[in-house]
Design a protein around this motif. Structure first.
Motif, PDB file in Angstrom:
ATOM      1  N   HIS A  32       0.879  -1.309  -0.164  1.00 36.42           N
ATOM      2  CA  HIS A  32      -0.020   0.222  -0.052  1.00 36.42           C
ATOM      3  C   HIS A  32       0.895   1.271   0.019  1.00 36.42           C
ATOM      4  N   ARG A  33       1.725   1.318   0.654  1.00 36.70           N
ATOM      5  CA  ARG A  33       2.652   2.336   0.864  1.00 36.70           C
ATOM      6  C   ARG A  33       3.707   2.937  -0.383  1.00 36.70           C
ATOM      7  N   LEU A  34       4.200   1.587  -0.853  1.00 41.20           N
ATOM      8  CA  LEU A  34       5.202   1.932  -1.907  1.00 41.20           C
ATOM      9  C   LEU A  34       4.415   1.864  -3.483  1.00 41.20           C
ATOM     10  N   LEU A  35       3.429   1.153  -3.383  1.00 42.25           N
ATOM     11  CA  LEU A  35       2.698   0.924  -4.842  1.00 42.25           C
ATOM     12  C   LEU A  35       1.478   1.704  -5.069  1.00 42.25           C
ATOM     13  N   GLY A  36       0.781   1.711  -3.902  1.00 44.11           N
ATOM     14  CA  GLY A  36      -0.712   2.258  -3.624  1.00 44.11           C
ATOM     15  C   GLY A  36      -1.602   1.524  -4.522  1.00 44.11           C
ATOM     16  N   PRO A  37      -2.675   1.860  -5.233  1.00 44.55           N
ATOM     17  CA  PRO A  37      -3.592   1.052  -5.793  1.00 44.55           C
ATOM     18  C   PRO A  37      -3.106   0.316  -6.895  1.00 44.55           C
ATOM     19  N   PRO A  38      -3.746  -0.859  -7.051  1.00 44.05           N
ATOM     20  CA  PRO A  38      -3.211  -1.619  -8.449  1.00 44.05           C
ATOM     21  C   PRO A  38      -3.421  -0.993  -9.606  1.00 44.05           C
ATOM     22  N   ASP A  39      -2.833  -1.574 -10.572  1.00 43.07           N
ATOM     23  CA  ASP A  39      -2.681  -0.827 -12.109  1.00 43.07           C
ATOM     24  C   ASP A  39      -3.981  -1.539 -12.921  1.00 43.07           C
ATOM     25  N   VAL A  58       5.070  -4.058 -13.680  1.00 41.42           N
ATOM     26  CA  VAL A  58       6.244  -4.516 -13.566  1.00 41.42           C
ATOM     27  C   VAL A  58       7.259  -3.109 -13.332  1.00 41.42           C
ATOM     28  N   GLU A  59       7.138  -2.022 -14.192  1.00 41.10           N
ATOM     29  CA  GLU A  59       8.089  -1.090 -14.207  1.00 41.10           C
ATOM     30  C   GLU A  59       8.030  -0.436 -12.649  1.00 41.10           C
ATOM     31  N   ARG A  60       6.784  -0.233 -12.145  1.00 43.78           N
ATOM     32  CA  ARG A  60       6.377   0.493 -10.971  1.00 43.78           C
ATOM     33  C   ARG A  60       6.990  -0.576  -9.917  1.00 43.78           C
ATOM     34  N   VAL A  61       6.897  -1.745  -9.981  1.00 45.65           N
ATOM     35  CA  VAL A  61       7.302  -2.783  -8.897  1.00 45.65           C
ATOM     36  C   VAL A  61       8.899  -2.675  -8.727  1.00 45.65           C
ATOM     37  N   GLU A  62       9.336  -2.687  -9.876  1.00 52.55           N
ATOM     38  CA  GLU A  62      10.939  -2.524 -10.005  1.00 52.55           C
ATOM     39  C   GLU A  62      11.449  -1.362  -9.482  1.00 52.55           C
ATOM     40  N   ALA A  63      10.890  -0.199  -9.694  1.00 49.35           N
ATOM     41  CA  ALA A  63      11.363   1.113  -9.194  1.00 49.35           C
ATOM     42  C   ALA A  63      10.854   1.146  -7.730  1.00 49.35           C
ATOM     43  N   ALA A  64       9.898   0.552  -7.182  1.00 44.81           N
ATOM     44  CA  ALA A  64       9.763   0.565  -5.734  1.00 44.81           C
ATOM     45  C   ALA A  64      10.909  -0.659  -4.863  1.00 44.81           C
ATOM     46  N   GLU A  65      11.045  -1.285  -5.598  1.00 55.86           N
ATOM     47  CA  GLU A  65      12.353  -2.178  -5.174  1.00 55.86           C
ATOM     48  C   GLU A  65      13.845  -1.533  -5.145  1.00 55.86           C
ATOM     49  N   ARG A  66      13.829  -0.662  -5.784  1.00 61.96           N
ATOM     50  CA  ARG A  66      15.041   0.189  -5.843  1.00 61.96           C
ATOM     51  C   ARG A  66      14.951   1.321  -5.071  1.00 61.96           C
ATOM     52  N   SER A  67      13.839   1.267  -4.211  1.00 66.80           N
ATOM     53  CA  SER A  67      13.700   2.411  -3.116  1.00 66.80           C
ATOM     54  C   SER A  67      14.493   2.212  -2.046  1.00 66.80           C
ATOM     55  N   GLU A  69      13.358   2.552   1.285  1.00 63.66           N
ATOM     56  CA  GLU A  69      12.647   1.874   2.349  1.00 63.66           C
ATOM     57  C   GLU A  69      12.673   0.356   1.844  1.00 63.66           C
ATOM     58  N   PHE A  70      12.322  -0.035   0.724  1.00 66.30           N
ATOM     59  CA  PHE A  70      12.385  -1.509   0.363  1.00 66.30           C
ATOM     60  C   PHE A  70      13.772  -2.004   0.599  1.00 66.30           C
ATOM     61  N   ARG A  71      14.725  -1.405   0.204  1.00 66.76           N
ATOM     62  CA  ARG A  71      16.048  -2.167   0.381  1.00 66.76           C
ATOM     63  C   ARG A  71      16.357  -2.246   1.794  1.00 66.76           C
ATOM     64  N   GLN A  72      16.133  -1.354   2.756  1.00 66.84           N
ATOM     65  CA  GLN A  72      16.070  -1.090   4.103  1.00 66.84           C
ATOM     66  C   GLN A  72      15.568  -2.563   4.762  1.00 66.84           C
ATOM     67  N   ARG A  73      14.303  -2.596   4.324  1.00 63.16           N
ATOM     68  CA  ARG A  73      13.528  -3.695   5.080  1.00 63.16           C
ATOM     69  C   ARG A  73      14.200  -4.948   4.328  1.00 63.16           C
ATOM     70  N   ALA A  74      14.522  -5.216   3.224  1.00 58.98           N
ATOM     71  CA  ALA A  74      15.278  -6.271   2.766  1.00 58.98           C
ATOM     72  C   ALA A  74      16.401  -6.786   3.513  1.00 58.98           C
ATOM     73  N   GLU A  75      17.295  -5.661   4.013  1.00 57.68           N
ATOM     74  CA  GLU A  75      18.590  -5.929   4.473  1.00 57.68           C
ATOM     75  C   GLU A  75      18.062  -6.294   5.883  1.00 57.68           C
ATOM     76  N   ALA A  76      17.292  -5.779   6.545  1.00 59.59           N
ATOM     77  CA  ALA A  76      16.886  -5.985   8.059  1.00 59.59           C
ATOM     78  C   ALA A  76      16.253  -7.556   8.233  1.00 59.59           C
ATOM     79  N   LEU A  77      15.258  -8.053   6.916  1.00 62.00           N
ATOM     80  CA  LEU A  77      14.935  -9.135   7.140  1.00 62.00           C
ATOM     81  C   LEU A  77      16.119 -10.213   6.911  1.00 62.00           C
ATOM     82  N   GLU A  78      17.111 -10.054   5.979  1.00 66.88           N
ATOM     83  CA  GLU A  78      18.269 -10.792   5.911  1.00 66.88           C
ATOM     84  C   GLU A  78      19.075 -10.931   7.195  1.00 66.88           C
ATOM     85  N   ARG A  79      19.349  -9.778   7.750  1.00 64.44           N
ATOM     86  CA  ARG A  79      19.754  -9.910   9.312  1.00 64.44           C
ATOM     87  C   ARG A  79      19.239 -10.764  10.149  1.00 64.44           C
TER      88      ARG A  79
END
Length: 228
Positions: A32-39, A58-67, A69-79
């Protein structure tokens, strides 16, 4: 080429919610925060009565995954997945004594009856379980590894919206670590990690402590910290 969890409609590639989960989007709040409503809302022609499938470009998803917040969360989960959790290994007699002492301190701190502190059950319900110290042993061991909950501080959250996926993953890791060190406690640890409602009576809420002036959650006898 369409990847796993992707759909192609009208010449565009989309990712469904199932596809987002495959890519590491483990909470609806993050979507909801990074993508909002579905396309796009897609209807399965084979099952027209099924709910519409929410699709995101896909373009919006990939852009959000480069944000950040997303990278910070992925790193936290990996830790959380990889950080060692060191459970103290004690002989049975010493563990039992320390568990009883931990229970007594919780009783004093919370001002509750000793039976209710670590089990969450009324006194008359606990009488059947007096022979087993397993709930107190697990509560003591979880207190000993409570510093592991600092790993959650790296997961980006908003007030009132804790990262349940990160919390659940850490709970499971702690449970697995205790079960590995003390196989006989595996069942009780799993019950406590499941949280309130896992069985009749549930677990008691955790208390809070302060570390170096910052709010810090302290694990009580029966369950991990409440976040948020």
């Amino acid at each position: 080429m369409v990847g796993r969890g992707e759909h192609e409609e009208d010449g565009r590639r989309y990712v469904s919610l199932a596809g987002l989960r495959m890519r590491g989007w483990t909470t609806g709040d993050l979507v909801h925060r990074l993508l909002g409503p579905p396309d796009r809302l897609s209807i399965d022609p084979r099952v027209r009565t099924a709910p519409a499938v929410r699709l995101y470009r896909v373009e919006r998803v990939e852009a959000a995954e480069r944000s950040h917040e997303f990278r910070q969360r992925a790193e936290a989960l990996e830790r959380i997945r990889t950080e060692p959790i060191d459970v103290p290994r004690l002989d049975p007699g010493k563990l039992a004594l320390r568990a009883v002492g931990h229970r007594a301190r919780e009783e004093l701190r919370q001002g509750r009856t000793g039976d209710e502190v670590c089990t969450g059950r009324p006194r008359d319900r606990v009488s059947r379980d007096r022979a087993s110290l397993d709930p107190w042993k697990v509560g003591y061991l979880r207190e000993r590894v409570s510093s592991a909950y600092d790993l959650l501080l790296a997961a980006p959250t908003r007030p009132g919206n804790p990262d349940q996926a990160a919390h659940g993953l850490l709970q499971q890791r702690i449970c697995d670590a205790i079960a590995e060190a003390y196989p006989a406690l595996a069942e009780e640890c799993a019950r406590q990690a499941a949280g309130p409602g896992a069985e009749e009576g549930g677990d008691v809420a955790a208390g809070t402590a302060t570390r170096e002036g910052e709010p810090h959650t302290k694990i009580g006898c029966g369950q991990g910290p409440r976040l948020g």
